[in-house]
Design an enzyme around this catalytic site. Structure first.
Site, PDB file in Angstrom:
ATOM      1  N   ASP A 116       1.548  -5.384   5.376  1.00  0.00           N
ATOM      2  CA  ASP A 116       2.117  -4.412   4.457  1.00  0.00           C
ATOM      3  C   ASP A 116       3.236  -3.604   5.105  1.00  0.00           C
ATOM      4  OD1 ASP A 116       0.096  -3.198   6.087  1.00  0.00           O
ATOM      5  OD2 ASP A 116       0.076  -1.455   4.764  1.00  0.00           O
ATOM      6  N   GLU A 171      -2.426  -1.270   6.160  1.00  0.00           N
ATOM      7  CA  GLU A 171      -2.419  -0.503   7.403  1.00  0.00           C
ATOM      8  C   GLU A 171      -1.651   0.800   7.252  1.00  0.00           C
ATOM      9  OE1 GLU A 171      -0.898   0.884  11.334  1.00  0.00           O
ATOM     10  OE2 GLU A 171       0.242   0.215   9.580  1.00  0.00           O
TER      11      GLU A 171
END
Length: 365
Positions: free
Chosen positions: A76, A135
């Site tokens: 991400d 994350e």
């Protein structure tokens, strides 16, 4: 017809980085990039067991080799800031540079790991790959935490390498972080009759002086110098322009060396504010990670990187591996100071160099 872009894991990792950047993957919207990574691993690697966990993709070999190396990276990014698709600038003032969201944090690291998985034919270590989701947002949503809870056997390794940007240096361990909210209570009054009130904001004067005069501790662990920091990061209070405030809050952030536990960090902050009439609430905490460079697998990585290592000052997911007793380092292309910026960019030679170092490490017993 495939619903995701095709990735060529055998292509130059610079081009693979660009291909990953061109797949938008803001936190909680990683399904397309996870599909692309999974498909590429299944089609272009040999000897890997591959599974899916939500929007995380995991792969591992089981060759019976004497050690296991984990390569972990998040898929991400932070929200896109008009910086997708990628853009390569070959002759700028900084040389050959790749621009785009995630070039630093951390699709260049992911590209290196994917390329090596597809192109190393005779590894000296068994390899585990973990590409995970979420994350960049609330730690409770972090895909690595979900894997730890649901698939703990996949996180077993002799050393873990997290592809966080480190400028091509090995950044060992990480500092812990603690946030404390200090609160003050006073008595509200009209500011024209201030003697009738008790100003809550003024009660922070003493603690702000202590923080301004704070002497940060430095500690050497495994040759890595960690420097602590204690800072006021937010202050709030006040009712109106003509009212003595009766409540105020001050947030303090303590970045502490990994030889302290969270509990010891809390006690240290309590000692700093001791004797002041303030409320004390811990609002967030994460432990640090010891560098563990004396472990054989980690020492071999340092050697492969030409001895280039330093302490990691920020917090990263290496802390999760350290808590599992696994030596862990941050090692990836890109300047961490450029992460999340609109002009995020990575020198392409760093991608090439990190790939070469890890190829040498993974193929040398």
């Amino acid at each position: 017809m495939s619903s995701h872009p095709a990735l060529n894991l055998h292509s130059d990792p610079i081009d693979l980085t660009a291909a990953l950047v061109d797949i938008p993957s803001v936190s909680r919207a990683e399904s397309v990039i996870a599909d692309a990574v999974e498909a590429a691993l299944r089609e272009q690697t040999v000897g890997f067991e591959i599974i899916r966990s939500g929007n995380a993709v995991l792969a591992r070999t089981d060759r019976g080799l004497p050690s296991r190396v984990m390569l972990a990276g998040h898929l991400d990014t932070v929200p896109i800031a008009d910086n997708v698709p990628s853009r390569r600038e070959r002759d700028g003032v900084e040389g050959d540079v790749l621009h785009g969201c995630g070039t630093v944090d951390m699709k260049s690291g992911d590209a290196v790991f994917l390329h090596l998985a597809a192109t190393i034919e005779e590894p000296a270590h068994d390899i585990t790959l973990v590409f995970y989701d979420c994350e960049e947002i609330d730690a409770a949503l972090n895909g690595l935490g979900r894997i730890e809870r649901e698939l703990p056997e996949w996180l077993a390794a002799d050393v873990a390498i997290l592809g966080e940007p480190s400028g091509g240096f090995i950044e060992a361990g990480c500092q812990g972080t603690l946030r404390v909210r200090l609160s003050a209570v006073g008595t509200r009054a009209h500011s024209a009759r201030s003697w009738l009130g008790d100003n809550a904001i003024h009660k922070f004067g003493a603690v702000l002086n202590r923080l301004a005069a704070y002497s940060a501790r430095e500690v050497d662990i495994d040759g890595c110098l960690y420097r602590e920091g204690l800072q006021a990061v937010r202050i709030s209070g006040g009712v109106a322009g003509n009212v003595v405030p009766d409540a105020a809050e001050l947030d303090v952030n303590f970045r502490f060396a990994p030889d302290r536990s969270v509990e010891q960090a809390i006690e240290h902050v309590r000692d700093v504010v001791d004797g002041l009439d303030l409320g004390f609430e811990v609002t967030d905490s994460s432990p640090g990670a010891l560098p563990g460079l004396a472990a054989p697998a980690a020492a071999a990585l340092i050697e492969a990187a030409g001895g280039r290592f330093r302490a990691k000052y920020g917090w990263t997911d290496v802390s999760r591996f350290s808590a599992l007793g696994i030596p862990a380092v941050n090692y990836g292309p890109g300047d961490p100071n450029l992460a999340h910026k609109r002009d995020e960019r990575v020198p392409t030679d760093q991608i090439t160099n990190v790939t070469a170092v890890l190829r040498g490490y993974l193929t040398t017993g």
